[in-house]
Design an enzyme around this catalytic site. Structure first.
Site, PDB file in Angstrom:
ATOM      1  N   SER A  61     -45.469  93.787  36.138  1.00  0.00           N
ATOM      2  CA  SER A  61     -45.478  94.056  34.699  1.00  0.00           C
ATOM      3  C   SER A  61     -46.614  94.950  34.229  1.00  0.00           C
ATOM      4  O   SER A  61     -46.568  95.470  33.117  1.00  0.00           O
ATOM      5  CB  SER A  61     -45.536  92.734  33.916  1.00  0.00           C
ATOM      6  OG  SER A  61     -46.790  92.097  34.086  1.00  0.00           O
ATOM      7  N   LYS A 130     -51.996  90.761  30.816  1.00  0.00           N
ATOM      8  CA  LYS A 130     -51.357  91.665  29.857  1.00  0.00           C
ATOM      9  C   LYS A 130     -52.420  92.445  29.095  1.00  0.00           C
ATOM     10  O   LYS A 130     -53.605  92.123  29.132  1.00  0.00           O
ATOM     11  CB  LYS A 130     -50.501  90.893  28.850  1.00  0.00           C
ATOM     12  CG  LYS A 130     -49.442  89.965  29.453  1.00  0.00           C
ATOM     13  CD  LYS A 130     -48.325  90.712  30.159  1.00  0.00           C
ATOM     14  CE  LYS A 130     -47.310  89.745  30.748  1.00  0.00           C
ATOM     15  NZ  LYS A 130     -46.316  90.446  31.614  1.00  0.00           N
TER      16      LYS A 130
END
Length: 242
Positions: A61, A130
């Site tokens: 990701s 993230k």
């Protein structure tokens, strides 16, 4: 006539010669080794608990910045004293609830690696990595007329960290980030199940500041890609929320 016992100091031999001092017996090698190992373990635990901790990347990701199974270092001191993450930081945080797949929460099977993970000598798993897009009070929107994400009305130029040709987001959103929470997104937007994918959940897709472990400051493995991590300049121009 002076008494000989009075003339000679307690630490001297008759005739004024210094008495031999008893030598301190050195610590046996095995005891010294155990002591050094104990001190090293204590130091490792202290460093992990308060300063720096190693993690590994559990998914693609965050490509192209990080590839799955990369090893990273996270610093904790940046958020001491009530400080919070800044826009643009890459942070490691605990699962807010249901964000991780079962395979991403697995722990080392070997007792040795489990012990090393606990004391900070083996990269930790079971967390998410993230980029912070919005902080408490921010309004984050996808997207403007040019397909860019905006924060408090200012568009982000994300070309420096998104994969070539990838759109900032195919998922539309217009959210006001609650106080003491974050809006986070992976750089590999088409393959990141982040705040956007949890908007309908109980947490609204936001990450509580208290779940943040720290800020990623270095990629340390593999060696040929090792580097320090910097905050993109596009976030310098975002105004505070009104």
């Amino acid at each position: 006539m002076t008494n000989v016992d009075e003339a000679v100091g307690s630490g001297d031999r008759p005739g004024g010669e210094p008495a031999e001092q008893p030598t301190k017996k050195p610590m046996p090698l095995w005891q010294e080794t155990i002591l050094l190992l104990a001190l090293a373990l204590i130091l490792a635990i202290v460093i992990k608990s308060f300063f720096v901790q190693a993690f590994y990347i559990p998914s693609p990701s965050m490509e192209p910045q990080f590839v799955k199974n990369d090893r990273i270092l996270v610093e904790k001191v940046s958020y001491w004293g009530g400080a919070s993450p800044s826009r643009g930081d890459i942070v490691v945080f605990e699962d807010p609830g249901g964000w991780l797949d079962p395979g991403e929460t697995s722990t080392p099977h070997s007792p040795v690696t489990r012990l090393m993970e606990q004391i900070g000598l083996y990269p930790t798993g079971g967390h998410l990595v993230k980029r912070v897009i919005g902080i408490g009070g921010d309004r984050v929107v996808c997207c403007d007329a040019k397909g860019r994400i905006t924060v408090n009305g200012v568009a982000l130029n994300e070309q420096s960290y998104l994969p070539n040709g990838m759109a900032p987001s195919q998922i539309k959103f217009d959210r006001k980030v609650p106080k003491d929470h974050l809006w986070v997104m992976g750089d590999n937007r088409a393959f990141s199940y982040d705040s956007r994918g949890h908007m309908g959940g109980p947490g609204g897709g936001y990450v509580d500041d208290n779940l943040v472990v720290g800020k990623v400051f270095a990629l340390i493995w593999p060696w040929n890609r090792a580097q320090f991590i910097h905050r993109p300049s596009t976030f310098d121009h975002i105004p505070d929320a009104k």
